[in-house]
Design a protein around this motif. Structure first.
Motif, PDB file in Angstrom:
ATOM      1  N   CYS A 115      12.204  -3.265   5.923  1.00  0.00           N
ATOM      2  CA  CYS A 115      12.507  -4.299   6.919  1.00  0.00           C
ATOM      3  C   CYS A 115      11.575  -5.482   6.684  1.00  0.00           C
ATOM      4  O   CYS A 115      10.344  -5.326   6.670  1.00  0.00           O
ATOM      5  CB  CYS A 115      12.323  -3.744   8.324  1.00  0.00           C
ATOM      6  N   LEU A 116      12.178  -6.667   6.493  1.00  0.00           N
ATOM      7  CA  LEU A 116      11.388  -7.869   6.235  1.00  0.00           C
ATOM      8  C   LEU A 116      10.767  -8.438   7.506  1.00  0.00           C
ATOM      9  O   LEU A 116       9.963  -9.370   7.434  1.00  0.00           O
ATOM     10  CB  LEU A 116      12.271  -8.930   5.573  1.00  0.00           C
ATOM     11  N   VAL A 117      11.148  -7.899   8.680  1.00  0.00           N
ATOM     12  CA  VAL A 117      10.545  -8.332   9.942  1.00  0.00           C
ATOM     13  C   VAL A 117       9.407  -7.382  10.315  1.00  0.00           C
ATOM     14  O   VAL A 117       8.291  -7.811  10.619  1.00  0.00           O
ATOM     15  CB  VAL A 117      11.595  -8.390  11.066  1.00  0.00           C
ATOM     16  N   CYS A 118       9.696  -6.092  10.278  1.00  0.00           N
ATOM     17  CA  CYS A 118       8.655  -5.104  10.574  1.00  0.00           C
ATOM     18  C   CYS A 118       7.648  -4.996   9.439  1.00  0.00           C
ATOM     19  O   CYS A 118       6.536  -4.471   9.650  1.00  0.00           O
ATOM     20  CB  CYS A 118       9.280  -3.726  10.813  1.00  0.00           C
ATOM     21  N   SER A 121       8.641   0.172   5.431  1.00  0.00           N
ATOM     22  CA  SER A 121       9.747   0.879   4.801  1.00  0.00           C
ATOM     23  C   SER A 121      10.038   2.137   5.596  1.00  0.00           C
ATOM     24  O   SER A 121       9.129   2.769   6.168  1.00  0.00           O
ATOM     25  CB  SER A 121       9.388   1.228   3.357  1.00  0.00           C
ATOM     26  N   PHE A 122      11.347   2.536   5.660  1.00  0.00           N
ATOM     27  CA  PHE A 122      11.764   3.634   6.514  1.00  0.00           C
ATOM     28  C   PHE A 122      12.649   4.598   5.735  1.00  0.00           C
ATOM     29  O   PHE A 122      13.486   4.165   4.920  1.00  0.00           O
ATOM     30  CB  PHE A 122      12.565   3.113   7.715  1.00  0.00           C
ATOM     31  N   CYS A 123      12.468   5.900   6.023  1.00  0.00           N
ATOM     32  CA  CYS A 123      13.423   6.881   5.535  1.00  0.00           C
ATOM     33  C   CYS A 123      14.667   6.772   6.419  1.00  0.00           C
ATOM     34  O   CYS A 123      14.670   6.040   7.419  1.00  0.00           O
ATOM     35  CB  CYS A 123      12.832   8.290   5.573  1.00  0.00           C
ATOM     36  N   ALA A 134      19.093  -2.767  20.137  1.00  0.00           N
ATOM     37  CA  ALA A 134      19.619  -4.128  20.010  1.00  0.00           C
ATOM     38  C   ALA A 134      18.644  -5.109  19.337  1.00  0.00           C
ATOM     39  O   ALA A 134      19.019  -5.821  18.408  1.00  0.00           O
ATOM     40  CB  ALA A 134      20.048  -4.659  21.373  1.00  0.00           C
ATOM     41  N   PRO A 135      17.365  -5.210  19.793  1.00  0.00           N
ATOM     42  CA  PRO A 135      16.464  -6.184  19.145  1.00  0.00           C
ATOM     43  C   PRO A 135      16.247  -5.885  17.660  1.00  0.00           C
ATOM     44  O   PRO A 135      16.095  -6.805  16.851  1.00  0.00           O
ATOM     45  CB  PRO A 135      15.161  -6.037  19.943  1.00  0.00           C
ATOM     46  N   LEU A 136      16.246  -4.575  17.306  1.00  0.00           N
ATOM     47  CA  LEU A 136      15.984  -4.211  15.907  1.00  0.00           C
ATOM     48  C   LEU A 136      17.195  -4.466  15.009  1.00  0.00           C
ATOM     49  O   LEU A 136      17.056  -4.587  13.792  1.00  0.00           O
ATOM     50  CB  LEU A 136      15.577  -2.740  15.813  1.00  0.00           C
ATOM     51  N   LYS A 137      18.390  -4.528  15.612  1.00  0.00           N
ATOM     52  CA  LYS A 137      19.583  -4.775  14.814  1.00  0.00           C
ATOM     53  C   LYS A 137      19.551  -6.133  14.122  1.00  0.00           C
ATOM     54  O   LYS A 137      20.217  -6.347  13.118  1.00  0.00           O
ATOM     55  CB  LYS A 137      20.829  -4.688  15.707  1.00  0.00           C
ATOM     56  N   LYS A 138      18.763  -7.073  14.687  1.00  0.00           N
ATOM     57  CA  LYS A 138      18.689  -8.422  14.124  1.00  0.00           C
ATOM     58  C   LYS A 138      17.735  -8.523  12.926  1.00  0.00           C
ATOM     59  O   LYS A 138      17.655  -9.549  12.267  1.00  0.00           O
ATOM     60  CB  LYS A 138      18.252  -9.413  15.198  1.00  0.00           C
ATOM     61  N   HIS A 139      16.981  -7.451  12.696  1.00  0.00           N
ATOM     62  CA  HIS A 139      16.021  -7.482  11.601  1.00  0.00           C
ATOM     63  C   HIS A 139      16.734  -7.490  10.250  1.00  0.00           C
ATOM     64  O   HIS A 139      17.838  -6.975  10.095  1.00  0.00           O
ATOM     65  CB  HIS A 139      15.088  -6.269  11.682  1.00  0.00           C
ATOM     66  N   LYS A 140      16.079  -8.075   9.259  1.00  0.00           N
ATOM     67  CA  LYS A 140      16.624  -8.178   7.904  1.00  0.00           C
ATOM     68  C   LYS A 140      16.210  -6.958   7.094  1.00  0.00           C
ATOM     69  O   LYS A 140      15.026  -6.732   6.836  1.00  0.00           O
ATOM     70  CB  LYS A 140      16.111  -9.452   7.228  1.00  0.00           C
ATOM     71  N   LEU A 141      17.225  -6.123   6.737  1.00  0.00           N
ATOM     72  CA  LEU A 141      16.978  -4.923   5.945  1.00  0.00           C
ATOM     73  C   LEU A 141      17.362  -5.169   4.491  1.00  0.00           C
ATOM     74  O   LEU A 141      18.391  -5.794   4.204  1.00  0.00           O
ATOM     75  CB  LEU A 141      17.783  -3.744   6.497  1.00  0.00           C
ATOM     76  N   VAL A 142      16.518  -4.667   3.600  1.00  0.00           N
ATOM     77  CA  VAL A 142      16.784  -4.777   2.160  1.00  0.00           C
ATOM     78  C   VAL A 142      16.564  -3.409   1.521  1.00  0.00           C
ATOM     79  O   VAL A 142      16.049  -2.486   2.171  1.00  0.00           O
ATOM     80  CB  VAL A 142      15.870  -5.820   1.478  1.00  0.00           C
ATOM     81  N   ALA A 143      16.967  -3.253   0.280  1.00  0.00           N
ATOM     82  CA  ALA A 143      16.702  -2.000  -0.428  1.00  0.00           C
ATOM     83  C   ALA A 143      15.208  -1.730  -0.433  1.00  0.00           C
ATOM     84  O   ALA A 143      14.384  -2.661  -0.510  1.00  0.00           O
ATOM     85  CB  ALA A 143      17.240  -2.084  -1.847  1.00  0.00           C
ATOM     86  N   ALA A 144      14.853  -0.460  -0.348  1.00  0.00           N
ATOM     87  CA  ALA A 144      13.438  -0.088  -0.257  1.00  0.00           C
ATOM     88  C   ALA A 144      12.638  -0.721  -1.388  1.00  0.00           C
ATOM     89  O   ALA A 144      13.008  -0.643  -2.552  1.00  0.00           O
ATOM     90  CB  ALA A 144      13.302   1.435  -0.314  1.00  0.00           C
ATOM     91  N   THR A 145      11.562  -1.398  -1.017  1.00  0.00           N
ATOM     92  CA  THR A 145      10.728  -2.084  -2.005  1.00  0.00           C
ATOM     93  C   THR A 145       9.254  -1.857  -1.701  1.00  0.00           C
ATOM     94  O   THR A 145       8.863  -1.724  -0.532  1.00  0.00           O
ATOM     95  CB  THR A 145      11.031  -3.592  -2.034  1.00  0.00           C
ATOM     96  N   SER A 146       8.476  -1.831  -2.759  1.00  0.00           N
ATOM     97  CA  SER A 146       7.026  -1.671  -2.602  1.00  0.00           C
ATOM     98  C   SER A 146       6.311  -3.024  -2.623  1.00  0.00           C
ATOM     99  O   SER A 146       5.084  -3.078  -2.641  1.00  0.00           O
ATOM    100  CB  SER A 146       6.483  -0.787  -3.733  1.00  0.00           C
TER     101      SER A 146
END
Length: 557
Positions: A115-118, A121-123, A134-146
């Protein structure tokens, strides 16, 4: 159910081997391990040794008894039945090199998204709130990155969401109010959108450049093949010529030897005949000498007087050639003549060898000059070309100073000429081209734009004998709409390209390169042919039987 299995896997995993517990045992501190794992960890039993838990480091003395945890063993077996071993790979335990979940405690699972906002990285399990809250749905998710840390400002420890166009770097909102205050700052997303458009253009250029280079590679490979083929032919032909030359020298050597031996035989035979005659005369004279000696000693006067007249007379000697006591120099003159020929031949070979050497070293393995990349660069090699009325088929009308050919419905009033094409509506230029040349053609309807060996292509006959592109004496590009086809030796190569009414033709005669370009605001390579040209090339047109078709050689200023 998948989440429950995932939770069970985390709780029922051995922290030593990171796998599901096998023969689980629980030590006094409450942590559980595989029987074999904890035995290997603790080693041999020793009463004086202190043993500790690999997780909490609590110490035990003496060594605790290892008893199988029946409840854990049954739970593991139960979970295996509901598919623990077939759990999704995204919920698998992280391996070295994997991006790990930042929220897993104990055994770390492999991260599914970042998550580029948090900035975490999440399993798959810990990512679920981003789909439900709802608030977390607006976050930008990308493929897992280090590489999430790269998005954090090293100075303010804030996420960098702003792009400073002035300094061309990403910054955080605190930077925009500090060192970058007053700069041209825009949201990173807006800058990305602008750059994305530029990326599209750059990508197209890269693709075009890659296609051009692939064509260059193909042309270079064809050139290497042509070089190898030509070199092999040159070696074979030169060996044949030198062999013929050697055979000629050997033949002349044999002829000289034969002539010397023949002359030797004739001269020796003549000398032997003369020697025989001389020997006979010597014998006769010796006999007479003996008789005269005997007569001089006789005491019989009458006998002397009667025989003297006959003995004293010498028969007239046969006329014989004079004999030179000096050695004959005839054959030395022959040697001198052969030596003179050798010197002359050596001089010719030496003189011509320089020409041969220059011819060999003059061969270009690669094109000495790269093909121009801009229209202005091509125009440096522009040539003024006109069409030859004596070659125009009678349905073609020439105009604009013999630079334009148009297909007419009726025959034109041309006089008879051996260079005129009969069956096909074709015309050739007056000028033959060698070296590096460039010209442009404006066409309409349909036209074949060709280059031809003028003197050896037939003016009448079958399609393979006289039509441009259908023999090994001509090369032609067929233009009709946005479709193009290249012809040579009856082999057709169709391809598509930008539709344009103007075609640029570039010829590098020495390099064996013929290129066709579509001309508009830019130049686009349509086709490049790599071969070996052995004669000057004459530009020409073929206009199929479609009245209204025309082709014109453009004036390039």
């Amino acid at each position: 159910m998948a989440q429950q299995v995932s939770l069970g896997r985390e709780k029922l995993s051995c922290s030593i081997c990171l796998d599901i517990l096998k023969d689980p045992v629980t030590i006094p501190c409450g942590h559980s391990y595989c029987m074999s794992c904890i035995k290997d960890c603790w080693g041999e039993e020793n009463e004086e040794k202190t043993y500790s838990c690999p997780q909490c480091r609590q110490s035990f003395t003496p060594r605790p008894a290892l008893v199988k945890n029946t409840m854990f063993a049954e739970l593991v077996e139960e979970l295996k039945k509901v598919g623990l071993q077939d759990a999704s790979p995204d919920l698998s335990i992280a391996k070295p090199g994997d991006v790990v979940c930042d929220f897993c405690s104990g055994v770390k699972l492999k991260a599914f998204k970042s998550c580029l906002v948090c900035m975490a990285s999440f399993c798959e399990q810990h990512l679920q709130p981003h789909f439900d809250v709802a608030p977390l749905k607006k976050h930008k998710l990308v493929a897992a990155t280090s590489k999430l840390q790269e998005n954090i400002c090293s100075r303010h420890d804030e996420v960098m969401k702003i792009f400073c166009r002035t300094d061309q770097q990403c910054i955080c909102y605190l930077c925009s109010m500090d060192d970058h205050k007053g700069h041209d700052n825009v949201p990173a997303a807006a800058e990305r959108a602008d750059r994305q458009k530029e990326l599209g253009v750059s990508w197209e250029k890269v693709q075009q450049r890659a296609q051009d280079r692939e064509k260059d590679v193909k042309a270079l490979q064809q050139r290497v093949e042509a070089i190898n083929r030509s070199a092999d032919e040159a070696v074979r032909d030169s060996e044949k010529i030198f062999t013929e030359f050697i055979h000629l020298i050997e033949k002349r050597s044999s002829e000289v030897k034969q002539k010397i031996r023949s002359q030797q035989k004739a001269q020796v035979s003549q000398a032997q005949d003369l020697e025989e005659k001389l020997q006979q005369e010597v014998t006769e004279l010796r006999r007479k000498d003996a008789e005269l000696l005997q007569l001089s000693h006789t005491e019989d006067h009458l006998h002397f007087l009667n025989n003297y007249p006959s003995l004293s007379r010498l028969s007239e000697s046969e006329h014989l050639p004079s004999i030179d006591i000096c050695p004959l120099r005839l054959f030395e003159d022959v040697t001198a003549a052969v030596s003179k020929t050798r010197d002359k031949l050596q001089g010719v070979v030496t003189e011509e060898w320089e020409n041969i050497s220059l011819a060999v070293t003059g061969v270009d393995v690669l094109m000495t000059q790269a093909e121009p990349r801009t229209r202005a660069g091509f125009r440096k090699y522009s040539r003024q070309i006109t069409l030859d009325p004596n070659t125009a088929q009678r349905r073609l009308s020439l105009s604009d100073g013999n630079r334009k050919a148009s297909l007419m419905k009726v025959d034109q009033s041309y006089s008879a000429h051996p260079d005129r094409f009969v069956e096909y509506c074709q015309v050739l230029s007056t000028e033959g081209l060698t070296g590096r040349c460039y010209w442009e053609v404006e066409w309409s309807g349909r036209a074949l734009i060709a280059v031809v060996y003028k003197d050896i292509i037939n003016r009448t006959g079958t399609i393979n004998q006289c039509r441009f592109g259908f023999n090994n004496k001509s090369w032609a590009l067929d233009c009709i709409g946005g479709k193009y086809t290249f012809y040579h030796s009856s082999v057709s190569t169709p391809f598509s390209g930008p539709q344009s009414s103007r075609i640029g033709v570039y010829l590098d005669h020495r390099a064996g390169s013929l290129s066709y370009y579509s001309i508009s605001d830019t130049m686009t390579l349509l086709h490049r042919e790599q071969t070996t040209f052995t004669q000057p090339l004459y530009p020409g047109f073929w206009l199929p039987h479609n009245p209204g078709s025309s082709a014109e050689l453009c004036e390039l200023k």
